[in-house]
Each structure stands twice: as C-alpha cells, then as structure tokens.
Scaffold this motif. Sequence first.
Motif, PDB file in Angstrom:
ATOM      1  N   ALA A 197     -26.905 -19.706 -12.978  1.00 59.53           N
ATOM      2  CA  ALA A 197     -26.428 -18.361 -13.317  1.00 59.53           C
ATOM      3  C   ALA A 197     -25.001 -18.338 -13.850  1.00 59.53           C
ATOM      4  O   ALA A 197     -24.536 -17.288 -14.302  1.00 59.53           O
ATOM      5  CB  ALA A 197     -26.522 -17.463 -12.087  1.00 59.53           C
ATOM      6  N   ILE A 198     -24.307 -19.467 -13.826  1.00 61.11           N
ATOM      7  CA  ILE A 198     -22.866 -19.421 -14.099  1.00 61.11           C
ATOM      8  C   ILE A 198     -22.534 -19.074 -15.546  1.00 61.11           C
ATOM      9  O   ILE A 198     -21.416 -18.644 -15.840  1.00 61.11           O
ATOM     10  CB  ILE A 198     -22.179 -20.755 -13.721  1.00 61.11           C
ATOM     11  N   PHE A 199     -23.487 -19.239 -16.469  1.00 64.24           N
ATOM     12  CA  PHE A 199     -23.209 -18.905 -17.863  1.00 64.24           C
ATOM     13  C   PHE A 199     -23.539 -17.449 -18.197  1.00 64.24           C
ATOM     14  O   PHE A 199     -23.342 -17.015 -19.334  1.00 64.24           O
ATOM     15  CB  PHE A 199     -23.987 -19.840 -18.801  1.00 64.24           C
ATOM     16  N   ASP A 200     -24.030 -16.705 -17.209  1.00 65.97           N
ATOM     17  CA  ASP A 200     -24.298 -15.286 -17.420  1.00 65.97           C
ATOM     18  C   ASP A 200     -22.987 -14.499 -17.363  1.00 65.97           C
ATOM     19  O   ASP A 200     -22.014 -14.910 -16.721  1.00 65.97           O
ATOM     20  CB  ASP A 200     -25.253 -14.751 -16.350  1.00 65.97           C
TER      21      ASP A 200
ATOM     22  N   ARG B 297     -25.381 -25.550  -5.637  1.00 64.68           N
ATOM     23  CA  ARG B 297     -26.536 -25.857  -6.484  1.00 64.68           C
ATOM     24  C   ARG B 297     -27.338 -24.594  -6.826  1.00 64.68           C
ATOM     25  O   ARG B 297     -27.810 -24.431  -7.956  1.00 64.68           O
ATOM     26  CB  ARG B 297     -27.433 -26.870  -5.774  1.00 64.68           C
ATOM     27  N   ALA B 298     -27.476 -23.690  -5.884  1.00 68.12           N
ATOM     28  CA  ALA B 298     -28.299 -22.495  -6.093  1.00 68.12           C
ATOM     29  C   ALA B 298     -27.722 -21.572  -7.157  1.00 68.12           C
ATOM     30  O   ALA B 298     -28.438 -20.722  -7.703  1.00 68.12           O
ATOM     31  CB  ALA B 298     -28.452 -21.737  -4.776  1.00 68.12           C
TER      32      ALA B 298
ATOM     33  N   VAL C 292     -18.545 -17.268  -9.002  1.00 69.31           N
ATOM     34  CA  VAL C 292     -19.171 -17.957  -7.872  1.00 69.31           C
ATOM     35  C   VAL C 292     -18.341 -17.877  -6.601  1.00 69.31           C
ATOM     36  O   VAL C 292     -18.876 -17.710  -5.507  1.00 69.31           O
ATOM     37  CB  VAL C 292     -19.434 -19.435  -8.245  1.00 69.31           C
ATOM     38  N   HIS C 293     -17.030 -17.998  -6.717  1.00 75.54           N
ATOM     39  CA  HIS C 293     -16.188 -18.166  -5.515  1.00 75.54           C
ATOM     40  C   HIS C 293     -15.298 -16.948  -5.267  1.00 75.54           C
ATOM     41  O   HIS C 293     -14.115 -17.088  -4.926  1.00 75.54           O
ATOM     42  CB  HIS C 293     -15.315 -19.414  -5.664  1.00 75.54           C
TER      43      HIS C 293
ATOM     44  N   VAL D 278     -23.863 -28.322 -17.281  1.00 76.62           N
ATOM     45  CA  VAL D 278     -22.977 -28.517 -16.138  1.00 76.62           C
ATOM     46  C   VAL D 278     -23.685 -29.328 -15.060  1.00 76.62           C
ATOM     47  O   VAL D 278     -24.887 -29.197 -14.849  1.00 76.62           O
ATOM     48  CB  VAL D 278     -22.509 -27.154 -15.571  1.00 76.62           C
ATOM     49  N   GLU D 279     -22.917 -30.179 -14.386  1.00 80.77           N
ATOM     50  CA  GLU D 279     -23.345 -30.881 -13.181  1.00 80.77           C
ATOM     51  C   GLU D 279     -22.257 -30.676 -12.137  1.00 80.77           C
ATOM     52  O   GLU D 279     -21.072 -30.776 -12.451  1.00 80.77           O
ATOM     53  CB  GLU D 279     -23.542 -32.374 -13.449  1.00 80.77           C
ATOM     54  N   SER D 280     -22.662 -30.388 -10.916  1.00 85.68           N
ATOM     55  CA  SER D 280     -21.663 -30.114  -9.893  1.00 85.68           C
ATOM     56  C   SER D 280     -22.198 -30.447  -8.511  1.00 85.68           C
ATOM     57  O   SER D 280     -23.388 -30.262  -8.238  1.00 85.68           O
ATOM     58  CB  SER D 280     -21.228 -28.645  -9.949  1.00 85.68           C
TER      59      SER D 280
END
Length: 400
Positions: A334-337, A329-330, A342-343, A375-377
Amino acid sequence: MTDTDVLDTLAFLAARLDAAHEDLARQWLLRLTAYLAVQRQEIFPSQHLLDHIPDLVRAIAAYLRAPEDQEIAANTAVVSKAAELGELRFEQRASIHQLMREYQMFAEILERFIHLEAVTLGARADIGQSLLALGRVSHAVRVLQQQTVDTFVERYMQTIERQTAQLRSFSRLVSHEIRQPLGVLQVVSRVLPVRAGDDETTRLMATLERNVVRLGEVASKLERLARLTRRTDNTPTDQVVELAGIAREVVHQLADMAATRDVLVEVDPDLPSLRLDAGRVELVLINLLANAIKYADPSKPTRTVKIRGVSSRPGVALQIADNGIGIPRAKLTAIFDEFVRVHTDRDGELGAQGLGLGLSIVQECMEAMGGTVSVESVEGHGTTFTVEWPLSTENAWSSS
C-alpha cells in the motif's frame, strides 16, 4: 575610521562582489560540471572559458550600487547577456530543468558570498543594508533567470513550429501523391467491364479492389502517423543525465536533514549516464532519500543510506538502501498509494511529518519515464527501493 564605525555596507559588498566575479563564476562552473554530464568546453565553447557568468556577476554588483528605484531589467546590456545564455544553452540541448538548476546554484553561491562578507564585517556591518544586498542579489538572479528561460522557450517553440510546418507539408504531400492516384484506381476498378462467366477476370478485379482499399487504409495510417510523430531530440525534458551528479546534488540539498538525524549518505561514483527527464529523476531521488533519512533508526549507533547502481537485465537499475526502521510486510503493497503513511504512530519520536504523497509521486515519475519502482523491507532492519529504466540504445550502462 575605527573598528566600531559602520561602513557603507551596500557599497562594500558591491565592491567585493565585483572583485570576486571570476572566482564566483569558477565556483559555479565547478558545481555545475559536477552535476551535469557535459564538458566545460561544451558549456562555454568560446576561447574565454567563462564569458557569460562573470559579466552577470559584475552586473549584479553594479545593481547593488544603483539607486533603489533602478531596475536591473532596464539594463539592456546585462539582459542581452542573459538572453545570449538562453540561446547558448538551447544550442547545447539543455533543458528547462537544467537551466533552473543552473540558476539555483548561481543564486546559492552569490547569496553565500554576500552572507560571508557581511559576517566578516562584524559590528561594522549595517544589518539593514546587508539584508537589502541579499534581497537585491536574489531579485537580480530571478530577473536574469527569467530572461534566459524565456529566450530558451522561444527558441524551442520556434523549433516546434518549424517541425509542425514540416509535418503538415508531409501530410499534404501524402494526400496529393497517394490519395489522388488511389482515387483513380478505385474508379477504374469499378467501371472496367467484366464479361459474364469470365471467372478469372472477376477474380483479378476483386483482387484489385481489395488492394486499392488496403492502400487507402495504409495512406490513412501514414497521415495519422505524421500527425502523431514528434521528434525528441529537441524536447526540453529528456536529455543525457549523469545519475551520480544528480544524486550528489540531491544529497547536497538534504544535507541539513541528514546531519540533524546523524545519517551518513553514500553515493556510488560509478553510476551510469542515461537519456531521461532530469527533473523527474531528481524528484524521484529527493523523495526516496528524504524518506530514508526521515525514517532512520535512532536506536542504531550508525545510520546509513546508500545510493548504488545494480546489475539488471534487461534494464538499468538504481537502489536507495537504508538501515532504518523498515516497513511492516503487511503494509508494503500500500505504500505507493496516495496519502498512505506507515509510521504515523512514531512521528513525534522521529520528527517526521508529511501527507503520504512522496512515494506515489515516485511511482508516477517512474511510470512517466517508462520505468518501475519496487521495494524490499524488513521491519527493524531497513528498506531498499529499486528504480529501473528499460535498456535502450541511448540508455546503455556506462561509467560516468
């Protein structure tokens, strides 16, 4: 000749390609109509259903038999046929992206055919000649594709030039028909005598001057509008695209990647047809689907990705939902930057790699089309990306 004798492989493959020209053209058409939101008769409107592609296949077969120093581009007849295809696709309002995809499918079908035919020969095949045949087929398709695209672009530029000339003519007309009488009115409004103390006449003249100035501003706005106005019905990017067809083609492109990770991809067959930039739509789906496959959860017995349409008001929405490892969630904001991954700590386990540009590209593409991506995750459960386009008279939801 025994089973171990090496055949003249190049001649054999050329003959087989020539004999199969109609069947190969039909394979191409079937794959094309599954990808594009058009009817077959719209692709080949003549009485002969397949009147261009079979000729191109036969020309490529002849090129395989030709001496090494002979260039397919020197074959005036086949180059003319490729140019005619560019004319045809322009008249049908295709797009550059569409033409490139058509030829990519064409190349894949021919290369697969050559490969399978060489395999059937077994030990009798000359490996060098088999590779030469594949190389010549690829080269021939590239040359024909370039001719088709060049012709299409030339026609498009002619259209742009004609529209530009019409726009300039309109600007001159506005300048002549509006500016000239406005200038006369401006002069008259300044020189007309007004008697001292005649308040009513003074008020009327002030009103006249204000409205003359306002009309001048309107004329200026019309001229600017004429310079900025552009027609969209002949642009090489926006077109009616069948989302289900593009989604299936993207799944086809990523089939090996999905198979390696044992991921099942499902496409909703009832996705809409929209007027969009087909190239950007495909780029969006490729990046989102590749991410979903890349970050599938290896600990789960079944790994799935679903591309589905969802009800949205006042827009048209598409979801790419997976049951993968999810996103913390945190880190969602930022994932679209650019350059965000992330992983990275699980790259070795997942066999994942990249620069962290995929989702930023998705966002840029959606913004360019006037749409959005969200996005939802839930970490450990999966991720759902939703792409949405605004609803318009041309982008109404309709079953494909």
